[in-house]
Write an enzyme that holds these catalytic residues in place. Sequence first.
Site, PDB file in Angstrom:
ATOM      1  N   HIS A  72     -61.691 -72.867   0.974  1.00 34.42           N
ATOM      2  CA  HIS A  72     -60.963 -72.706   0.488  1.00 34.42           C
ATOM      3  C   HIS A  72     -60.534 -72.465  -1.018  1.00 34.42           C
ATOM      4  CE1 HIS A  72     -60.220 -77.200   3.569  1.00 34.42           C
ATOM      5  NE2 HIS A  72     -60.696 -75.495   3.711  1.00 34.42           N
ATOM      6  N   TYR A 200     -59.430 -85.931  -2.212  1.00 39.29           N
ATOM      7  CA  TYR A 200     -59.998 -86.873  -2.624  1.00 39.29           C
ATOM      8  C   TYR A 200     -58.766 -87.862  -3.594  1.00 39.29           C
ATOM      9  CZ  TYR A 200     -63.841 -84.256  -3.084  1.00 39.29           C
ATOM     10  OH  TYR A 200     -65.510 -83.202  -3.134  1.00 39.29           O
ATOM     11  N   PRO A 292     -71.968 -88.320  -3.160  1.00 40.28           N
ATOM     12  CA  PRO A 292     -71.740 -86.681  -2.713  1.00 40.28           C
ATOM     13  C   PRO A 292     -70.395 -86.554  -2.838  1.00 40.28           C
ATOM     14  CG  PRO A 292     -71.372 -88.831  -1.298  1.00 40.28           C
ATOM     15  CD  PRO A 292     -72.345 -89.502  -2.344  1.00 40.28           C
ATOM     16  N   LYS A 296     -72.425 -81.501  -3.661  1.00 36.19           N
ATOM     17  CA  LYS A 296     -73.597 -81.101  -4.424  1.00 36.19           C
ATOM     18  C   LYS A 296     -74.774 -80.335  -3.895  1.00 36.19           C
ATOM     19  CE  LYS A 296     -71.128 -78.721  -7.733  1.00 36.19           C
ATOM     20  NZ  LYS A 296     -70.693 -77.867  -7.005  1.00 36.19           N
ATOM     21  N   TYR A 383     -66.559 -77.205  -9.513  1.00 33.40           N
ATOM     22  CA  TYR A 383     -67.031 -77.715  -8.227  1.00 33.40           C
ATOM     23  C   TYR A 383     -67.098 -76.690  -7.298  1.00 33.40           C
ATOM     24  CZ  TYR A 383     -65.241 -80.104  -4.132  1.00 33.40           C
ATOM     25  OH  TYR A 383     -65.527 -80.421  -2.780  1.00 33.40           O
TER      26      TYR A 383
HETATM   27  C1  PHB Z   1     -68.130 -83.693   3.848  1.00 30.47           C
HETATM   28  O1  PHB Z   1     -66.951 -82.625   4.242  1.00 30.47           O
HETATM   29  O2  PHB Z   1     -68.388 -84.665   4.591  1.00 30.47           O
HETATM   30  C2  PHB Z   1     -67.691 -83.805   2.318  1.00 30.47           C
HETATM   31  C3  PHB Z   1     -67.113 -82.995   1.691  1.00 30.47           C
HETATM   32  C4  PHB Z   1     -66.623 -83.006   0.328  1.00 30.47           C
HETATM   33  C5  PHB Z   1     -67.797 -83.738  -0.482  1.00 30.47           C
HETATM   34  C6  PHB Z   1     -68.466 -84.737   0.028  1.00 30.47           C
HETATM   35  C7  PHB Z   1     -68.813 -85.008   1.432  1.00 30.47           C
HETATM   36  O3  PHB Z   1     -68.074 -83.597  -1.347  1.00 30.47           O
END
Ligand code: PHB
Length: 388
Positions: A72, A200, A292, A296, A383
Amino acid sequence: MRTEVVIIGAGPAGLLLGQLLHKHGIDNVILERQTGEYVLGRVRAGVIEQVTIDLLDEAGVGARMHEDGLVHEGVQICVDGVRHRISFAELTGKAVMVYGQTEITKDLMDGRAAAGAPTIYAAYDVHLHGIFGDKPHVTFRADGKTQEIACDFVAGCDGFHGVCRKSVPAHAITAHERVYPLGWLGILSDTPPVSDELIYVHHPLGFALCSMRSPTRSRYYLQCSLAEDVDSWPDDRFWEELRPRLDDKARARLVTGPSIEKSIAPLRSFVAEPMRFGRLYLAGDAAHIVPPTGAKGLNLAASDVRYLSQALVEHYAEKSDAGLDHYSERALNRVWKAERFSWWMTTMLHRISENPFDQKIQLAELDYLFRSKAAATVFAENYVGLPY
Ligand code: PHB
Ligand code: APR
């Protein structure tokens, strides 16, 4: 029994450390409380920084990740129905890999089995002895009998609820904690993701995240209250709550289906300092937790393991303890930066405060992120992962 390093915990931190030590000819035994199937049943975040990819390659377990993982080059943030993209490629020249943590754990377990390195599953009542002396040993119960392993070092990779951090005298350790008044309700489903990139979502109804494991498997999350019971979330209710938080395009592409996993995780920031106590070294969730948002957790566990494995290699191969002496300081330096980023993303994107001032500040922060290349670069470089 005797070995050089006893590793407590067969999560990603313990397994990766074991693999890297094995590559350098350092004997190690892993003690894990659960069974291997149980460990593989846990679903966790799946965004891998380039430095973590490199480390998995170095450990010799990256082949399947390169085949199945999704590269990505950016991420999307949707604010009240309008989507914005942050390009990692343009701002940092880097990318991340989307590859489930369960798959990484499986690759590490397979690598360990192929190497013939010992893991003792269902090891109960692990106790550490003599960590402040120069001859530590670990006792545990397995196969119905109490056993003992003498070693040079103990690596505490046993997660937040493990025994290692709790074995340290209270006066020797300081815990810093921030508990958020919310959790993430997560669902895994065999449906195509709504977008090629993660989204997000900031929305008055609450945060959401559209993530994925593959082009045919999606992972979605909704912000929820900590009092929520997962049994009161039938799949239909989940999809109904997700839909209004999305932008029109994502909503049109949303394919719903039965969940194959559903769980609630609380959000917490936690750091225990220091990360070394005599001959005990903590790594991963045993020493720190991030919420989450930003994914990280695994990446931080990997960076601890990188510092620790290099320090142990220096100890055995070069007879230098410089790396071991600086382990805690080095690891914590990177940990606190990831803590800051995860806390910042969490507070910027969730509905946490009902105070309209706080809500306006969130929107101003997001608007600044989308309009300022400097702000977007700060986001992107955190990130994709800060350098070691
Ligand atoms: C996930 O795909 O489980 C996931 C992806 C990004 C995040 C948290 C969890 O920030
Ligand atoms: N004895 C032996 N093993 C234990 C004990 C104990 N007393 N207590 C816990 N364990 C095991 C757990 O069963 C688990 O398998 O330690 C392991 C710790 O693994 P994780 O919780 O996955 O922690 P870590 O390896 O540091 O992972 C870091 O991966 O799992 C995610 O959320 C985590 O993203 C973070 C990253």
